[in-house]
Write a protein that holds these residues in place. Structure first.
Motif, PDB file in Angstrom:
ATOM      1  N   ALA A  13      48.314  36.088  41.488  1.00 28.64           N
ATOM      2  CA  ALA A  13      49.552  35.772  42.204  1.00 28.64           C
ATOM      3  C   ALA A  13      49.322  34.479  42.988  1.00 28.64           C
ATOM      4  O   ALA A  13      48.241  33.895  42.931  1.00 28.64           O
ATOM      5  N   LYS A  14      50.310  34.036  43.732  1.00 33.02           N
ATOM      6  CA  LYS A  14      50.169  32.806  44.512  1.00 33.02           C
ATOM      7  C   LYS A  14      49.077  32.919  45.572  1.00 33.02           C
ATOM      8  O   LYS A  14      48.329  31.984  45.800  1.00 33.02           O
ATOM      9  N   THR A  15      48.980  34.082  46.218  1.00 30.22           N
ATOM     10  CA  THR A  15      48.067  34.221  47.358  1.00 30.22           C
ATOM     11  C   THR A  15      46.944  35.232  47.163  1.00 30.22           C
ATOM     12  O   THR A  15      46.110  35.381  48.046  1.00 30.22           O
ATOM     13  N   TYR A  16      46.924  35.938  46.036  1.00 29.42           N
ATOM     14  CA  TYR A  16      45.890  36.951  45.847  1.00 29.42           C
ATOM     15  C   TYR A  16      45.606  37.200  44.362  1.00 29.42           C
ATOM     16  O   TYR A  16      46.379  36.796  43.492  1.00 29.42           O
ATOM     17  N   PHE A  40      37.927  33.555  50.909  1.00 32.05           N
ATOM     18  CA  PHE A  40      36.602  33.487  50.304  1.00 32.05           C
ATOM     19  C   PHE A  40      35.625  32.870  51.298  1.00 32.05           C
ATOM     20  O   PHE A  40      35.910  31.853  51.915  1.00 32.05           O
ATOM     21  N   THR A  41      34.462  33.508  51.472  1.00 30.24           N
ATOM     22  CA  THR A  41      33.443  32.954  52.362  1.00 30.24           C
ATOM     23  C   THR A  41      32.453  32.101  51.592  1.00 30.24           C
ATOM     24  O   THR A  41      31.774  31.263  52.172  1.00 30.24           O
ATOM     25  N   GLU A  42      32.373  32.321  50.285  1.00 36.31           N
ATOM     26  CA  GLU A  42      31.538  31.490  49.409  1.00 36.31           C
ATOM     27  C   GLU A  42      32.401  31.063  48.231  1.00 36.31           C
ATOM     28  O   GLU A  42      32.968  31.899  47.545  1.00 36.31           O
ATOM     29  N   GLY A  43      32.498  29.773  48.002  1.00 34.89           N
ATOM     30  CA  GLY A  43      33.339  29.278  46.916  1.00 34.89           C
ATOM     31  C   GLY A  43      34.812  29.344  47.292  1.00 34.89           C
ATOM     32  O   GLY A  43      35.180  29.424  48.455  1.00 34.89           O
ATOM     33  N   ASP A  44      35.669  29.301  46.262  1.00 37.07           N
ATOM     34  CA  ASP A  44      37.109  29.371  46.475  1.00 37.07           C
ATOM     35  C   ASP A  44      37.736  30.166  45.335  1.00 37.07           C
ATOM     36  O   ASP A  44      37.045  30.688  44.466  1.00 37.07           O
ATOM     37  N   SER A  45      39.060  30.244  45.336  1.00 32.13           N
ATOM     38  CA  SER A  45      39.750  31.057  44.332  1.00 32.13           C
ATOM     39  C   SER A  45      39.562  30.508  42.917  1.00 32.13           C
ATOM     40  O   SER A  45      39.440  31.285  41.961  1.00 32.13           O
ATOM     41  N   ASP A  46      39.508  29.192  42.772  1.00 28.99           N
ATOM     42  CA  ASP A  46      39.309  28.606  41.439  1.00 28.99           C
ATOM     43  C   ASP A  46      37.921  28.920  40.893  1.00 28.99           C
ATOM     44  O   ASP A  46      37.767  29.238  39.711  1.00 28.99           O
ATOM     45  N   SER A  47      36.913  28.849  41.747  1.00 28.71           N
ATOM     46  CA  SER A  47      35.560  29.164  41.282  1.00 28.71           C
ATOM     47  C   SER A  47      35.428  30.658  40.970  1.00 28.71           C
ATOM     48  O   SER A  47      34.699  31.039  40.057  1.00 28.71           O
ATOM     49  N   PHE A  48      36.148  31.517  41.699  1.00 31.66           N
ATOM     50  CA  PHE A  48      36.144  32.947  41.396  1.00 31.66           C
ATOM     51  C   PHE A  48      36.768  33.207  40.027  1.00 31.66           C
ATOM     52  O   PHE A  48      36.230  33.965  39.216  1.00 31.66           O
ATOM     53  N   LYS A  49      37.879  32.551  39.776  1.00 30.51           N
ATOM     54  CA  LYS A  49      38.560  32.713  38.477  1.00 30.51           C
ATOM     55  C   LYS A  49      37.655  32.245  37.334  1.00 30.51           C
ATOM     56  O   LYS A  49      37.543  32.906  36.299  1.00 30.51           O
ATOM     57  N   GLN A  50      36.983  31.125  37.520  1.00 28.25           N
ATOM     58  CA  GLN A  50      36.057  30.613  36.506  1.00 28.25           C
ATOM     59  C   GLN A  50      34.871  31.560  36.338  1.00 28.25           C
ATOM     60  O   GLN A  50      34.441  31.834  35.218  1.00 28.25           O
ATOM     61  N   TRP A  51      34.343  32.084  37.438  1.00 24.91           N
ATOM     62  CA  TRP A  51      33.246  33.042  37.384  1.00 24.91           C
ATOM     63  C   TRP A  51      33.651  34.289  36.600  1.00 24.91           C
ATOM     64  O   TRP A  51      32.881  34.817  35.810  1.00 24.91           O
ATOM     65  N   MET A  52      34.880  34.748  36.828  1.00 22.08           N
ATOM     66  CA  MET A  52      35.381  35.924  36.110  1.00 22.08           C
ATOM     67  C   MET A  52      35.451  35.650  34.602  1.00 22.08           C
ATOM     68  O   MET A  52      35.082  36.505  33.802  1.00 22.08           O
ATOM     69  N   LYS A  53      35.906  34.449  34.220  1.00 18.71           N
ATOM     70  CA  LYS A  53      35.982  34.097  32.797  1.00 18.71           C
ATOM     71  C   LYS A  53      34.602  34.090  32.153  1.00 18.71           C
ATOM     72  O   LYS A  53      34.427  34.557  31.032  1.00 18.71           O
ATOM     73  N   GLU A  54      33.634  33.552  32.868  1.00 17.65           N
ATOM     74  CA  GLU A  54      32.279  33.437  32.316  1.00 17.65           C
ATOM     75  C   GLU A  54      31.519  34.758  32.345  1.00 17.65           C
ATOM     76  O   GLU A  54      30.825  35.102  31.403  1.00 17.65           O
ATOM     77  N   THR A  55      31.630  35.490  33.440  1.00 21.64           N
ATOM     78  CA  THR A  55      30.840  36.706  33.633  1.00 21.64           C
ATOM     79  C   THR A  55      31.481  37.939  32.995  1.00 21.64           C
ATOM     80  O   THR A  55      30.786  38.805  32.487  1.00 21.64           O
ATOM     81  N   HIS A  56      32.808  38.004  33.029  1.00 20.30           N
ATOM     82  CA  HIS A  56      33.521  39.174  32.511  1.00 20.30           C
ATOM     83  C   HIS A  56      34.641  38.736  31.567  1.00 20.30           C
ATOM     84  O   HIS A  56      35.824  38.906  31.879  1.00 20.30           O
ATOM     85  N   PRO A  57      34.283  38.189  30.391  1.00 20.46           N
ATOM     86  CA  PRO A  57      35.319  37.735  29.455  1.00 20.46           C
ATOM     87  C   PRO A  57      36.141  38.884  28.878  1.00 20.46           C
ATOM     88  O   PRO A  57      37.235  38.655  28.356  1.00 20.46           O
ATOM     89  N   GLU A  58      35.634  40.118  28.991  1.00 17.86           N
ATOM     90  CA  GLU A  58      36.350  41.276  28.471  1.00 17.86           C
ATOM     91  C   GLU A  58      37.555  41.663  29.336  1.00 17.86           C
ATOM     92  O   GLU A  58      38.438  42.401  28.905  1.00 17.86           O
ATOM     93  N   ILE A  59      37.606  41.162  30.574  1.00 19.75           N
ATOM     94  CA  ILE A  59      38.715  41.461  31.483  1.00 19.75           C
ATOM     95  C   ILE A  59      39.839  40.458  31.237  1.00 19.75           C
ATOM     96  O   ILE A  59      39.653  39.251  31.358  1.00 19.75           O
ATOM     97  N   GLU A  60      40.999  40.986  30.893  1.00 20.74           N
ATOM     98  CA  GLU A  60      42.165  40.156  30.594  1.00 20.74           C
ATOM     99  C   GLU A  60      42.664  39.474  31.875  1.00 20.74           C
ATOM    100  O   GLU A  60      42.801  40.113  32.915  1.00 20.74           O
ATOM    101  N   GLN A  61      42.937  38.165  31.786  1.00 23.12           N
ATOM    102  CA  GLN A  61      43.468  37.416  32.930  1.00 23.12           C
ATOM    103  C   GLN A  61      44.915  37.042  32.631  1.00 23.12           C
ATOM    104  O   GLN A  61      45.196  36.371  31.639  1.00 23.12           O
TER     105      GLN A  61
END
Length: 121
Positions: free
Chosen positions: A69-72, A91-112
């Motif tokens: 969503a826009k904020t979460y 986020f205390t480490e990184g930001d929302s964009d880096s979290f999204k990228q981390w999710m793509k790399e670490t958990h590609p099985e989770i649909e975004q």
């Protein structure tokens, strides 16, 4: 009258119910005060801690969808019962964009996906 009831239940009920649930939770458990919420990502699970106490823990294998969503971010299971919401601005480490990228790399099985417009706040 039936059209009004249908529109209310289909469009406005979810927003109003979520807001009421939030306000009642604050009132009942935290005396109208905001609480400190912390989300911790680990290799096997993601956990939510409120005021230093474990509130929710979800295994990565249970999470099937990441909705943005826009904020979460909303991470949820296939049945929608289990899950965690992550505020993009806290986020205390990184930001929302880096979290999204981390999710793509670490958990590609989770649909975004993008969250439904009614909940895109």
């Amino acid at each position: 009258m039936l059209v009004f009831v249908s529109v209310y239940r289909g469009v406005f009920f979810h927003w109003m119910h979520a807001d009421k649930t939030f306000r009642l939770t604050r009132q009942k458990y935290f005396n109208e005060k905001d609480w400190a919420c912390k989300v911790i990502l680990r290799d096997k699970d993601i956990s939510l801690h409120i005021n230093g106490k474990l509130n929710n823990r979800v295994e990565w294998s249970e999470i099937k969808k990441l909705e943005e969503a826009k904020t979460y971010f909303k991470l949820s299971s296939s049945d929608g019962v289990e899950g965690v919401m992550v505020d993009k601005s806290c986020f205390t480490e990184g930001d929302s964009d880096s979290f999204k990228q981390w999710m793509k790399e670490t958990h590609p099985e989770i649909e975004q996906v993008r969250i439904a417009p009614a909940f895109d706040k």
